[in-house]
Design a protein around this motif. Structure first.
Motif: not given
Length: 743
Positions: A652-654, A659-660, A693-694, A700-704
């Motif tokens: 989840y690095q990318l 996300a930032t 993709f948005d 994925w943002f929720e997971t992070v």
């Protein structure tokens, strides 16, 4: 007489050497240990009565050598009263079985602890057969049973057990460092050996932070043979903090010390040089020495004196030969510091001679050891050895000696317990057949390892819901994306990396390591795209211009590592530079086939905030697509890496970078750059045709964000399902082995 008993070539060579040696002793008027008793016998001839001792009492002799027997005969003939110290009547030794030798030592230590808890004034001892093979290992095992958890005790409880047999002087860390410095005077050090000097506490100032940072830098430099001069070429004093500059200044003095040395000199001269070199390097450090270290220091000085005295027999030596001779002396010198704090003694069967205990455990009472194989020398014929009654010349002598030692041990304490290991390696063994060994049929209880037996307070399990204090508002979090990525699979690793600031060290390796080769490719790609070109400009690089750009970028990447590289490493760097040039050409080809873009940033900082947590991130490459959206790429230089695993991002690095980010991200991908493949594997509008993709990113943002929230709350759960190798770098803190054993 000796020549008439020679049975082999080895015996003939030994006989000639012995005759030459005896002749040299006569010429110089010297005595060795073997000639001491005959010299005393000769001195007794015609000696006046007042010089003859009235009585001689023997204590602790299990076997007499022929020269000792001759001396006692002459003393008796001269009127001395020769007697043997009266011994108690031998008694049977109650013998227990143990699963193996390690369990046997631990059981002995636990038994001794129980005896001393019952009576602190009791004199308790442990005798271990074969202790001389590895006294340090035996001591550790006994301590494990005697003082569970001694490895982490800060009150010196490990000193409670004293092992009578010492270790070779060269094996003590302080002496090993001294010998390493002396070796550096004539031989280059490997990167690993130089790393030992950088992180040890016996050199220079009382802080090692700067030297530790220098060692980390050393691990990122191509391995080579390091002379003092080469260290100074690669690492500049002006570029480092005062602690590191102090070390490099000492290395400079060491290099200057070698400039005016003769090719050959007497050991006394080299001893002075060695002492001067150690002083220059700040050995043994500025911290006050404890009692053991003081004893080590004194023994080292004695050893240097012994080395200097060799000049009467060796003559002039070269520097390398002198250092090797000193190293051999340190290897052959057995040293055991006196330990006045010990309450339990661990001895070999012969060291226990003449001692009396309230309670004694005798370990190693197996049939292979009692009686053991005879130790007759193969350099003298058996006929000659039997004629003069040399030790172990006959099986009867070996049996008598083993019986004598066993009788002494059985009568040296009020309570004597014995043990033997049922298994030795891959073979089974039985108890000794000597009459004094009394089998009980019982098995000695093995206390096991402290980590397996005694549960640590606050042990965190994978299912526990325990927390460390939450992240403070101004707390600095380290590790960036790697920390949050670790939170998803191993929360404790994220805590260790992000909040404790821990990281694993890059290993030393010969040649160009995979890590170093990967870093070289990253550097080369940074140099290639540091002007932030557009795709149109990249496509315009053709012919000589492309060749020139690739040549300059690949050369710049390896330039630092060429400093003082030497022949073999220089050639390896040539090959690597050529390989990098080919990879850069392949990257350019891939970039030319992509949709239009402009390189926005390479190897840059990307500070960001997510879920209320401030993170310091660093990206490999950011591109701006034709529509203004962001494309985030991460270079991977080993085997091909896939972005997806079972439909989810493998890493989840990318995602965290996305996300930032401050604007829309259209694609994220892993840019594989390797000789086997150069290609991008990822997700997004272009990379896998995800037109929505948005929405995908939002999931994925929720997971992070959930991972960040757990990290902020202080989640330190340990993933007990991970591999031992993955947990190794933080295993001592997480107590991972205890978890997987369900302790």
């Amino acid at each position: 007489e000796i020549s008439s008993c020679i049975d082999s070539r080895d015996q003939r060579v030994f006989a000639r050497a012995a005759l030459r040696y005896a002749g040299r002793l006569r010429e110089q008027g010297w005595l060795d240990e073997a000639l001491l008793n005959p010299a005393v016998v000769a001195a007794l001839e015609g000696a006046p009565a007042e010089r003859i001792p009235q009585s001689v009492v023997l204590a602790g002799f299990d076997r007499l050598t022929p020269s000792q027997e001759l001396l006692l005969e002459r003393l008796t003939a001269a009127g001395a009263d020769v007697s043997v110290q009266a011994a108690e009547r031998p008694r049977s030794i109650r013998t227990l079985a143990c699963p193996d030798a390690a369990a046997e030592c631990r059981a002995a230590g636990a038994w001794a602890r129980d005896r001393l808890l019952a009576d602190p004034a009791a004199r308790v001892g442990i005798v271990i057969s074969g202790l001389e093979r590895d006294p340090a290992a035996a001591g550790r095992l006994v301590r494990e049973g005697f003082v569970p958890g001694w490895q982490t005790a800060a009150d010196g409880t490990s000193a409670a057990v004293n092992v009578s047999l010492g270790r070779a002087l060269e094996t003590y860390p302080m002496i090993a460092v001294a010998l390493l410095i002396i070796r550096w005077l004539h031989d280059p050090l490997t990167s690993r050996q130089l790393g030992v000097l950088l992180r040890c506490s016996f050199l220079g100032t009382n802080t090692a932070d700067g030297r530790a940072r220098l060692e980390i830098e050393l691990r990122g430099v191509a391995a080579r043979d390091w002379t003092p001069a080469r260290v100074l070429k690669v690492f500049s004093r002006e570029e480092h903090d005062p602690d590191t500059a102090d070390f490099l200044g000492r290395v400079e003095e060491l290099a200057a010390l070698l400039e005016s040395q003769p090719a050959r000199s007497l050991p006394g001269h080299w001893a002075q040089l060695f002492e001067r070199a150690l002083t220059v390097m700040g050995w043994p450090g500025v911290e006050a020495l404890d009692s053991r270290e003081h004893q080590l220091m004194n023994r080292w000085r004695e050893l240097l004196g012994e080395f200097a005295a060799l000049e009467i027999v060796t003559g002039p030596l070269g520097l390398g030969a002198a250092a090797d001779r000193l190293r051999r002396l340190a290897r052959d010198t057995v040293f055991q510091p006196e330990d006045i704090e010990s309450v339990l003694s661990v001895l070999g069967p012969l060291e226990a001679a003449g001692l009396h205990f309230d309670a004694l455990w005798v370990a190693g009472l197996d049939a292979e050891t009692w009686p053991g194989a005879g130790g007759a020398t193969p350099l003298l014929s058996r006929d000659l050895q039997r004629r003069y009654g040399l030790p172990d010349s006959t099986p009867e002598d070996t049996l008598a000696f083993a019986t004598s030692v066993m009788e002494r041990l059985s009568s040296s304490a009020n309570v004597v317990v014995g043990s033997y290991a049922v298994v030795d390696g891959d073979s089974e063994q039985g108890p000794s057949l000597l009459e004094l060994v009394e089998l009980t049929g019982d098995v000695a209880p093995d206390p096991g390892w402290h980590a397996e037996t005694y549960r640590a307070p606050g042990l965190v399990r994978a299912s526990a819901d325990e927390r460390v204090p939450p992240v403070e508002a101004d707390e600095q979090i380290r590790g960036g994306s790697a920390t949050i990525n670790a939170q998803l699979s191993e929360p404790f690793a994220a805590f260790a990396r992000g909040r404790l600031g821990l990281s694993s060290l890059d290993p030393f390796a010969e040649g160009l390591t995979p890590l170093l080769r990967g870093n070289l490719i990253h550097d080369a790609l940074r140099f290639l795209y540091d002007e932030l070109p557009s795709q149109a400009e990249i496509r315009g690089w053709a012919g000589a211009e492309l060749d020139d750009r690739i040549a300059r970028a690949s050369a710049a990447a390896v330039r630092r590592h060429r400093v003082a590289a030497g022949g073999t490493l220089e050639r390896l760097l040539d090959f690597e530079q050529a390989r990098i040039a080919g990879l850069l050409r392949a990257v350019v080809a891939v970039d030319c086939e992509r949709p239009a873009f402009r390189v926005e940033s390479v190897e840059g900082a990307s500070p960001g905030r997510i879920g209320g947590l401030e993170l310091r991130l660093r990206h490999d490459r950011l591109d701006t697509a034709a529509d203004g959206s962001l494309v985030i790429l991460d270079y991977k230089t080993g085997a091909e890496k896939k972005f997806f695993e079972k439909g989810e991002p493998r890493d989840y690095q990318l995602v965290l970078y996305a996300a930032t980010a401050q604007r829309r991200v259209s694609d994220i991908g892993l840019y594989n750059v390797d000789s086997r493949q150069v290609a991008i594997d990822g997700a997004g509008v272009v990379l896998n045709g995800d037109t929505d993709f948005d929405t995908t990113l939002a999931g994925w943002f929720e997971t992070v964000e959930a991972a960040v929230a757990a990290f902020r709350k202080g989640d330190v759960r340990v993933n007990a399902a991970q591999a031992v190798t993955d947990a190794r770098w933080h295993g001592l803190l997480s107590r991972f082995q205890e978890l997987v054993r369900n302790v």
